[in-house]
Design an enzyme around this catalytic site. Structure first.
Site, PDB file in Angstrom:
ATOM      1  CB  SER A 120      -0.864   0.065   1.252  1.00 43.40           C
ATOM      2  OG  SER A 120      -1.421  -1.141   1.571  1.00 43.40           O
ATOM      3  CG  HIS A 176      -2.998  -0.864  -3.315  1.00 42.16           C
ATOM      4  ND1 HIS A 176      -3.445   0.413  -3.112  1.00 42.16           N
ATOM      5  CD2 HIS A 176      -3.015  -1.465  -2.090  1.00 42.16           C
ATOM      6  CE1 HIS A 176      -3.727   0.577  -1.834  1.00 42.16           C
ATOM      7  NE2 HIS A 176      -3.473  -0.547  -1.199  1.00 42.16           N
ATOM      8  CD  GLU A 200      -4.546   3.033  -5.830  1.00 43.00           C
ATOM      9  OE1 GLU A 200      -4.635   4.249  -5.993  1.00 43.00           O
ATOM     10  OE2 GLU A 200      -4.016   2.524  -4.815  1.00 43.00           O
ATOM     11  CG  ASN A 249      -3.694   4.583   0.843  1.00 41.56           C
ATOM     12  OD1 ASN A 249      -4.856   4.764   1.231  1.00 41.56           O
ATOM     13  ND2 ASN A 249      -3.121   3.396   0.875  1.00 41.56           N
TER      14      ASN A 249
END
Ligand code: 3HC
Length: 655
Positions: free
Chosen positions: A409, A430, A442, A480
């Site tokens: 991540s 991801h 992702e 993120n």
């Protein structure tokens, strides 16, 4: 059997005295102006030609009719309208039967409803997904469907926008039959109807529905609506169908459809629809074939690895799960079969499919088994040394053409890749937790990733039924990184005078299922705390840093699992905790901040701006390819309400 052309997309030919009208408007046979014009001409032709005893309507290719042409929305109206086409079909004095060869959605379903009979192929799917586009059916769907299925089923179908398969459609009365050769069956049905009175859907009397069951069905739809207008309007219109005349119901439906079609909510959902069709398209991959992937290795079968394994198994892959010990492997297998069991219990998976999944699964402590894998996804602890050592070990096990994917991540996958013998075969995948449920993946295009490796990762994610979004390498990738900016802004506001529950309430009113502090408490505060501690040495000392979350963690408040976090969970309800307020006050005092008040509007506006600004940076840095990709990441991974279109759409709309 000569063909007559009624418009550029509608043609007809006579079979057994029946005019078979074919709609051929690639890619999805949407009811564009020339389709509507052609249909009216074709029906008129059938009425005028004495030797024609009936009509069958069908679609060319895999689709019956995918609905109204969404690309025409907002353009000047062109005659005839879709409701006019429906009324021409329904009032035709010769029988009209729909041969539903594939997807009959929205306006496509409405065409079928206006016909006097409906035969579905086994490959058909039927539904009115209009609410997913922020609108209601606009060509009779809300008035005709309840006449065939009853009010309660119609509320469920139109209010949720879900699509049904032929068996359910038959059970509900939505179709009259299912056939392998739907065309011959539809022709036979039309011929059989030629002598008797026609069953016009609009003329059917709706049986008085049970009021409490209607209320319950409506409540179920509205509970999921998250403040959107369309589902509530759809429910209202379906209810009205049993209380008003067809004519009044149709007029109300059309006016509602036109009003909603021009709303911002509908524009946002159309943006999302087209964004999804764009996602995963990478111009540099044109003409690049993905590698063959049949066996997927998954290293680590914890919550994340097990979720990925379930997604891969249900998509038909063979899965080799790897753990560090026999005991852990047994637990991993149990975890995976437990998720499959739940899917069976909830009706999402058949017993047979579950057995087939388990037959394709091995979980072992012997990493050597990964020699059989075409793609290995690691889902181990998010630590650079752990992941790098693992990939170096995999270099000696997997076959030369195999792909290595990291599910990190926050770590830099370029660093992991460059420590391996073949950086070109490393890519990021991801997943979001729970990986068998969450649609977003992702796909991280690393510095050395080979084009066919990226193409393979995209193809794999699509086969899993996921929504893959390509991201370049940056800390936290697209999602993120935006989430960090959003969190930073939320914490600034807390320090400046807002309360966590006020921020959460503002976000929830806007349409997020959960406010940010609530999300933190659900996920646990300790992982982000550990990351902040790691980054402390390199943090810009002049940048504003809010210490409140650190203080919470130092006090052992790690969120729901410890009973306390941003909120208190000692009773069954989450509650504002005066101890947190004291801690926030102390942080403000330490910095000499005099708290000010915030309105909900300002809170949301600042958070949206923070997200959009970070999104803009991601575009400038080339991390995200298009702003609509950023919107999809936030909608599918972080609870951003789809009916608002995503932070970039909001910023563009109000610019
Ligand atoms: N109008 C215009 N274009 C459409 C369209 C529509 N209704 N539906 C799909 N398209 C376009 C897509 O944008 C895509 O274009 P692209 O190739 O340029 O990207 C292309 O058709 C193919 O679409 P998909 O990639 O989605 O193709 P699939 O084969 O995977 O799926 C489908 C086909 C199941 C029909 C899917 O496209 C779909 O669900 N479409 C939308 C269905 C829908 O929402 N219909 C209701 C429309 S509103 C309405 O009917 C109002 C009425 O009540 C008056």
């Amino acid at each position: 059997m000569s063909a007559t052309r009624f418009s550029e997309s509608v043609s007809g030919s006579i079979r057994d005295g029946v005019l078979v009208i074919t709609i051929d408007n690639a890619p999805v046979n949407a009811t564009s102006a020339h389709v509507r014009q052609g249909l009216v001409k074709a029906v008129d032709h059938a009425v005028a030609v004495g030797t024609v005893i009936g009509v069958v309507v069908t679609g060319a290719g895999r689709t019956f009719v995918g609905g109204a042409d969404i690309k025409e929305f907002g353009m000047p109206p062109v005659e005839p309208t879709l409701p006019e086409v429906m009324s021409r079909i329904e009032n035709c004095r010769k029988p009209v039967v729909a041969a539903i060869n594939g997807a009959a959605l929205g306006g496509g379903c409405e065409i079928a409803l206006a016909c006097h009979g409906r035969i579905a192929a086994e490959a058909a799917s039927i539904g009115m997904p209009e609410v997913k586009l922020g609108i209601v059916p606009g060509a009779g769907g809300t008035q005709r469907l309840p006449r065939l299925t009853g009010t309660i089923a119609a509320i469920d179908l139109i209010g949720s926008g879900r699509t049904v398969k032929p068996e359910e459609a038959l059970r509900l009365g939505l179709v009259d039959g299912i056939a392998t050769d739907q065309m011959s069956t539809a022709i036979a049905l039309a011929r059989g109807m030629a002598s008797g009175p026609l069953r016009r859907t609009g003329g059917i009397q709706i049986a008085t529905p049970d009021a409490s069951a209607v209320d319950a069905a409506a409540k179920k739809v509205l509970a999921k609506a998250r403040g959107q207008a369309a589902p509530a309007e759809a429910v209202r219109l379906v209810r009205a169908a049993s209380e008003t005349s067809l004519e009044d119901g149709l007029a109300d439906e059309r006016a509602t459809f036109l009003r909603l079609r021009d709303s911002l909510e509908a524009a946002a959902l159309r943006h999302v629809f087209f964004a999804e069709r764009q996602a995963g398209k990478v111009s540099k991959l044109e003409g690049i074939a993905p590698r063959m992937v049949e066996t997927v290795g998954i290293v680590g079968t914890g919550l994340m690895g097990a979720g990925i394994a379930v997604a891969a198994l249900t998509a038909g892959y063979r899965v080799v799960g790897i753990e560090q010990s026999e005991d852990a492997a047994a637990k991993g297998r149990e975890r995976i079969s437990g998720i499959l069991d739940k899917a069976v219990q909830s009706g999402r998976l058949s017993d047979l499919a579950r057995t087939a999944c388990l037959d394709r699964l091995q979980v072992a402590a012997d990493a050597g088994r990964l020699a059989a894998a075409d793609l290995v996804v690691e889902a181990v602890f998010d630590d650079l040394t752990v992941k790098t050592e693992l990939f170096q070990r995999l270099d000696g096990i997997v076959r030369p053409g195999a792909i290595l994917a990291t599910n990190t991540s926050y770590l830099n996958p370029d660093e992991i890749a460059s420590a391996t013998a073949h950086a070109e075969r490393v890519v990021g995948l991801h997943f979001f937790s729970p990986a068998n449920v969450m649609r977003l993946v992702e796909v991280v295009d690393c510095r050395a990733t080979a084009p066919d490796v990226l193409a393979s990762a995209l193809a794999f994610a699509k086969k899993l039924g996921k929504l893959p979004i390509v991201s370049g390498v940056t800390e936290g990738f697209i999602g993120n990184r935006i989430f960090s900016a959003y969190r930073r802004e939320a914490e600034f506001m807390i320090e400046d005078g807002a309360a966590p529950d006020q921020v959460d309430a503002a976000l929830e009113t806007y349409g997020f299922p959960m406010g940010i502090f609530n999300v933190y408490d659900m996920a646990g505060l300790e992982i982000a705390w550990a990351r902040r501690k790691r980054q402390a040495a390199t943090r810009d000392p002049n940048a504003r840093y809010v210490e409140i979350a650190d203080r919470l963690c130092e006090a052992g408040r790690f969120g729901r699992k410890t009973g306390k976090g941003w909120y208190d969970y000692s009773s069954s309800e989450k509650a504002v905790d005066p101890a947190v307020s004291v801690l926030i006050e102390a942080a403000r005092t330490a910095k000499g901040i005099v708290p000010r008040t915030f309105t909900s509007g300002e809170i949301v506006e600042r958070l949206l701006r923070a997200m959009a600004d970070e999104g803009k940076s991601l575009l400038e840095e080339g991390i995200a390819a298009r702003s609509s990709d950023i919107d999809l990441v936030m909608i599918n991974g972080y609870g951003f309400p789809a009916h608002k279109g995503g932070p970039m759409f909001v910023a563009d709309t109000y610019a």
